[in-house]
Design a protein around this motif. Structure first.
Motif, short mmCIF file in Angstrom:
data_model
loop_
_atom_site.label_atom_id
_atom_site.label_comp_id
_atom_site.label_asym_id
_atom_site.label_seq_id
_atom_site.Cartn_x
_atom_site.Cartn_y
_atom_site.Cartn_z
N HIS A 153 4.91 -6.27 1.70
CA HIS A 153 4.46 -7.41 2.52
C HIS A 153 4.64 -8.72 1.75
O HIS A 153 4.29 -8.78 0.56
CB HIS A 153 2.97 -7.28 2.84
CG HIS A 153 2.63 -6.19 3.80
ND1 HIS A 153 2.31 -6.44 5.11
CD2 HIS A 153 2.54 -4.85 3.65
CE1 HIS A 153 2.03 -5.29 5.73
NE2 HIS A 153 2.16 -4.30 4.85
N HIS B 262 7.35 -0.31 2.65
CA HIS B 262 7.62 -1.74 2.85
C HIS B 262 6.77 -2.57 1.91
O HIS B 262 5.69 -2.15 1.52
CB HIS B 262 7.35 -2.15 4.31
CG HIS B 262 5.97 -1.80 4.80
ND1 HIS B 262 5.62 -0.51 5.17
CD2 HIS B 262 4.86 -2.54 4.94
CE1 HIS B 262 4.36 -0.50 5.54
NE2 HIS B 262 3.86 -1.71 5.40
N CYS C 63 0.24 1.41 6.87
CA CYS C 63 -0.38 0.68 7.99
C CYS C 63 0.27 1.09 9.30
O CYS C 63 0.93 0.31 9.95
CB CYS C 63 -0.37 -0.82 7.76
SG CYS C 63 1.24 -1.57 7.50
N HIS D 160 0.90 -1.16 0.00
CA HIS D 160 0.00 0.00 0.00
C HIS D 160 0.93 1.20 0.00
O HIS D 160 1.56 1.53 0.99
CB HIS D 160 -0.94 -0.02 1.21
CG HIS D 160 -0.27 -0.48 2.47
ND1 HIS D 160 0.46 0.36 3.28
CD2 HIS D 160 -0.17 -1.71 3.00
CE1 HIS D 160 0.98 -0.34 4.26
NE2 HIS D 160 0.62 -1.59 4.13
ZN LIG Z 1 1.97 -2.39 5.58
#
Ligand SMILES: [Zn+2]
Ligand SMILES: [Zn+2]
Length: 211
Positions: free
Chosen positions: A108, A106, A100, A89
């Protein structure tokens, strides 16, 4: 740019761990670290984090330092956990709810034998097929969601994923889909359900693997 100490991921990069024995990287190279994700709903859930503070991964996806690092981490993954889904995201400003709970980029990686593509299609969002290296040119300065699936036969360089360019910030999109598939949206809030034992197990397994 945030200075180390105010960003948890910059803290990890500089050796300051908030969850000792859990969020210490299990792999690193010149540009990136890999850590077990806090709040993992699935054992093996990990994050690839650039060492330099940045808001999204978009400028890393055509970079060979990233590709080399990812392939070494994926080698461990496929040996221990099998096929996975990878998603990002990508935020475009500090404090965006699209991140998040962190402003630091980053990717995932989540062991997952199923495809979330049907869930993406029924989400009401428009998805276009593209390779991650195209995200920067397709998204410009907008926020985005990117999803792809990887296995031992489908390496990152060859994998086509699905991109949604966001017009408005969106929180926890992929996490909610995974929580629904794993039987409980109530566990999606990782601040209340940090699942440290799952994350600890991930780190033990992946740190112990031979690259
Ligand atoms: Zn994340
Ligand atoms: Zn940072």
């Amino acid at each position: 740019m945030k200075i180390s100490g105010t960003c948890r991921f910059c803290g990890i990069v500089s050796g300051q761990y908030q969850y000792a024995g859990v969020d210490e990287p299990f792999a690193s190279n010149d540009g990136f670290v890999a850590v077990a994700s806090i709040g993992a709903l699935v054992e093996g859930w990990s994050l690839i984090i650039p060492k330099a503070h940045q808001l999204s991964m978009r400028n890393n996806y055509s970079n060979s330092v990233f590709a080399d690092f990812l392939s070494s981490v994926l080698h461990r993954f496929f040996n221990k956990y099998g096929p996975l889904i990878a998603f990002e995201h990508g935020a475009n400003k500090e404090g965006s709810i699209t991140g998040c709970g962190t402003d630091h980029a980053h990717l995932h990686l989540v062991p997952f034998g199923e495809s979330l593509f049907p869930d993406l299609q029924s989400s009401g969002l428009q998805w276009v097929q593209c390779h991650a290296s195209e995200i920067a040119s397709r998204s410009g300065t907008k926020e985005y969601l990117f999803y792809t699936e990887l296995n031992a036969k489908k390496v990152w360089q060859d994998s086509v994923g699905y991109l949604h360019v966001l017009e408005h910030p969106l929180s926890q999109f992929f996490r909610r889909l995974i929580a629904e598939r794993r039987g409980g949206v109530e566990a999606a809030d990782y601040r209340h359900f940090p699942h440290l034992d799952t994350s600890m197990q991930t780190r033990i397994v992946l740190a112990g693997s031979v690259a």
